[in-house]
Design a protein around this motif. Structure first.
Motif, PDB file in Angstrom:
ATOM      1  N   PHE A  81       0.852  -1.184   0.000  1.00 32.84           N
ATOM      2  CA  PHE A  81       0.000   0.000   0.000  1.00 32.84           C
ATOM      3  C   PHE A  81       0.896   1.245   0.000  1.00 32.84           C
ATOM      4  CE2 PHE A  81      -1.903  -3.491   2.379  1.00 32.84           C
ATOM      5  CZ  PHE A  81      -3.087  -3.685   1.686  1.00 32.84           C
ATOM      6  N   PRO A  82       0.956   1.955  -1.103  1.00 28.99           N
ATOM      7  CA  PRO A  82       1.882   3.095  -1.215  1.00 28.99           C
ATOM      8  C   PRO A  82       1.690   4.166  -0.145  1.00 28.99           C
ATOM      9  CG  PRO A  82       1.006   2.495  -3.367  1.00 28.99           C
ATOM     10  CD  PRO A  82       0.235   1.698  -2.365  1.00 28.99           C
ATOM     11  N   GLY A  83       0.468   4.308   0.374  1.00 27.12           N
ATOM     12  CA  GLY A  83       0.235   5.327   1.389  1.00 27.12           C
ATOM     13  C   GLY A  83       0.612   4.884   2.789  1.00 27.12           C
ATOM     14  N   ALA A  84       0.995   3.616   2.942  1.00 29.22           N
ATOM     15  CA  ALA A  84       1.276   3.082   4.283  1.00 29.22           C
ATOM     16  C   ALA A  84       2.717   3.364   4.697  1.00 29.22           C
ATOM     17  CB  ALA A  84       0.988   1.586   4.304  1.00 29.22           C
ATOM     18  N   ASN A  85       3.094   4.620   4.657  1.00 26.59           N
ATOM     19  CA  ASN A  85       4.437   5.005   5.087  1.00 26.59           C
ATOM     20  C   ASN A  85       4.397   5.826   6.373  1.00 26.59           C
ATOM     21  OD1 ASN A  85       3.365   7.340   4.057  1.00 26.59           O
ATOM     22  ND2 ASN A  85       4.785   7.486   2.319  1.00 26.59           N
ATOM     23  N   HIS A  86       3.314   5.658   7.142  1.00 32.70           N
ATOM     24  CA  HIS A  86       3.219   6.330   8.435  1.00 32.70           C
ATOM     25  C   HIS A  86       4.162   5.642   9.428  1.00 32.70           C
ATOM     26  CE1 HIS A  86       0.348   3.058   8.241  1.00 32.70           C
ATOM     27  NE2 HIS A  86       0.170   3.079   9.549  1.00 32.70           N
ATOM     28  N   THR A  87       4.496   6.349  10.482  1.00 32.29           N
ATOM     29  CA  THR A  87       5.589   5.912  11.354  1.00 32.29           C
ATOM     30  C   THR A  87       5.123   5.570  12.765  1.00 32.29           C
ATOM     31  OG1 THR A  87       6.024   8.175  12.090  1.00 32.29           O
ATOM     32  CG2 THR A  87       7.182   7.415  10.087  1.00 32.29           C
ATOM     33  N   ARG A  88       6.039   4.946  13.507  1.00 35.11           N
ATOM     34  CA  ARG A  88       5.793   4.695  14.932  1.00 35.11           C
ATOM     35  C   ARG A  88       5.637   6.017  15.690  1.00 35.11           C
ATOM     36  NH1 ARG A  88       3.995  -0.327  16.476  1.00 35.11           N
ATOM     37  NH2 ARG A  88       4.404  -1.494  14.563  1.00 35.11           N
ATOM     38  N   PHE A  89       6.261   7.058  15.203  1.00 33.74           N
ATOM     39  CA  PHE A  89       6.121   8.386  15.823  1.00 33.74           C
ATOM     40  C   PHE A  89       4.653   8.810  15.822  1.00 33.74           C
ATOM     41  CE2 PHE A  89       5.887  12.991  15.677  1.00 33.74           C
ATOM     42  CZ  PHE A  89       6.830  13.413  16.595  1.00 33.74           C
ATOM     43  N   SER A  90       4.014   8.772  14.653  1.00 33.88           N
ATOM     44  CA  SER A  90       2.619   9.218  14.572  1.00 33.88           C
ATOM     45  C   SER A  90       1.698   8.302  15.370  1.00 33.88           C
ATOM     46  CB  SER A  90       2.155   9.292  13.108  1.00 33.88           C
ATOM     47  OG  SER A  90       2.209   8.021  12.485  1.00 33.88           O
ATOM     48  N   HIS A  91       2.009   6.998  15.375  1.00 32.70           N
ATOM     49  CA  HIS A  91       1.184   6.057  16.153  1.00 32.70           C
ATOM     50  C   HIS A  91       1.279   6.365  17.641  1.00 32.70           C
ATOM     51  CE1 HIS A  91      -0.452   2.486  17.957  1.00 32.70           C
ATOM     52  NE2 HIS A  91       0.728   2.063  18.349  1.00 32.70           N
ATOM     53  N   CYS A  92       2.470   6.626  18.148  1.00 32.10           N
ATOM     54  CA  CYS A  92       2.629   6.907  19.583  1.00 32.10           C
ATOM     55  C   CYS A  92       1.917   8.201  19.978  1.00 32.10           C
ATOM     56  CB  CYS A  92       4.109   6.975  19.943  1.00 32.10           C
ATOM     57  SG  CYS A  92       4.909   5.357  19.973  1.00 32.10           S
TER      58      CYS A  92
END
Length: 396
Positions: free
Chosen positions: A44-55
């Motif tokens: 999924f090309p848009g799935a480049n979110h990070t552990r930073f944003s999740h935390c």
């Protein structure tokens, strides 16, 4: 007071100075360089979110729980601040490519590194002490051993702030709609009873939707074949690197060997070295190993960099598998062929007390979810599958 604009929760208010200071530590900023879904980014090309944003998202979900009047009235200011910190820091120990790295870091999982960062000689530890927060209290919540079990359940349980955020965040960033959760309704109907996170019965359907959404996300996203292909290729790259090290191979670039030496020797990685590892550094290491003389290491380095992962299948004809093996030298077959046994997907687990979800009945007593949920009665809660791993460059 500061705000972070988040694509999942909107404006996230940073009211506590300790939270702002923790976000600005080098250990937390490192999470910007660790992709949340590891191999999922290659599907999924848009799935480049990070552990930073999740935390940041987990911190925000806990803030919402603590704004619930029933919960707010039962938690003192110190515990409130401590559980917010635990939510923010719960994944700070993740290695490169998130869970993928745990295929090689056998001596310690990311939860243990998280505790080491909180209790060790780090900027995070200094910030906590500066703001008169006992690092052990934060660590105990993340470990699930805090004396106030309600705080533990907000961060780690079968329905916690961690799962609520990652399901929403991963769904949005992958572009699927399986985890369109009724977050506000679930939180509005949350209660603190007997030091447990429980829910009013009117939230039952929303919680069932949460479980079904989680199930579909695992089927479609987390257990996607390309994610497994990425994991297996990474594991083979590392295995070849380690084997060469044990054979006293003369590497052109010793930096990679020095960084991984503790892992090669099956030791706990030095924390300072571990914190040097992120997705960026791993890709750079792979670029360097692609220049080595060893043909297998070169091949797997190229596979990782250019998305030529090993193939996987739940079923393969033995004759076809044997013919593929014949194309690979016998001493190299262990890198190119494997089998993963019993991948288990569980919709709902009631094996441990902390994993049970409870609802409040009309008389005020608690009832465990499987006793009242039609969904859990009708749906098989455990699914198992095996995967064959093999080299087939025609698979995309």
């Amino acid at each position: 007071m500061e705000y972070i604009r988040d694509n999942v929760h909107g404006d996230v208010k940073i009211e506590e100075s300790v939270i702002a200071d923790l976000i600005n530590t080098s250990e937390f900023q490192r999470l910007r360089r660790i992709i949340q879904l590891g191999g999922g980014q290659f599907v999924f090309p848009g799935a480049n979110h990070t552990r930073f944003s999740h935390c940041i998202g987990v911190y925000q979900v806990i803030r919402k729980f603590l704004a619930n009047e029933d919960i707010k009235s039962q938690i003192n200011n110190y515990d409130r601040k401590t559980v917010l910190i635990a939510g923010l820091l719960h994944d700070i120990g993740h290695g490169p490519f998130s869970h993928t790295f745990e295929k090689i870091s056998k001596a310690q999982q990311h939860e243990v590194y998280t505790i080491d960062i909180i209790l060790g000689n780090t900027q995070v530890n200094s910030v906590l002490k500066k703001h008169l927060i006992d690092p052990n209290d934060v660590a105990n919540i993340i470990n699930g051993t805090h004396k106030n079990t309600f705080l533990n359940s907000l961060v780690s349980s079968q329905l916690d702030a961690d799962r609520l955020d990652y399901l929403l965040r991963d769904s949005i960033n992958t572009g699927v709609d399986y985890a369109n959760l009724d977050l506000d309704w679930i939180i509005r109907n949350a209660r603190c009873k007997d030091k447990k996170l429980v829910f009013r019965k009117k939230a039952l359907y929303a919680v069932e939707n949460f479980l079904l959404g989680r199930f579909f996300m695992f089927k479609q996203i987390y257990h996607h074949n390309v994610s497994y292909r990425f994991d297996c290729t990474f594991k083979s790259w590392y295995m070849r690197l380690k084997d060469l090290y044990l054979q006293n191979y003369n590497f052109k670039n010793n930096e990679v060997v020095e960084v991984f030496k503790d892992f090669f020797d099956d030791k706990v990685c030095n924390l300072e070295t571990y914190l040097r590892l992120d997705d960026y550094s791993m890709i750079e290491f792979m670029k360097k190993t692609s220049e080595e003389d060893d043909e297998v290491l070169r091949d797997f380095s190229d596979r990782m960099i250019n998305r030529r992962f090993l193939a996987v299948s739940t079923n393969i004809e033995q004759e076809k598998l044997n013919s593929w093996k014949n194309n690979v030298k016998k001493e190299y077959q262990k890198y190119y062929f494997d089998k993963i046994d019993k991948i288990t997907l569980t919709i709902y687990s009631k094996d441990e007390e902390k994993k049970k979800i409870y609802f409040i009945k009309e008389d005020g007593s608690l009832v465990e979810m499987s006793e009242i949920s039609e969904i859990l009665r009708e749906v098989t809660t455990n699914i198992e599958k095996n995967l064959f791993v093999f080299v087939n460059d025609n698979v995309q």
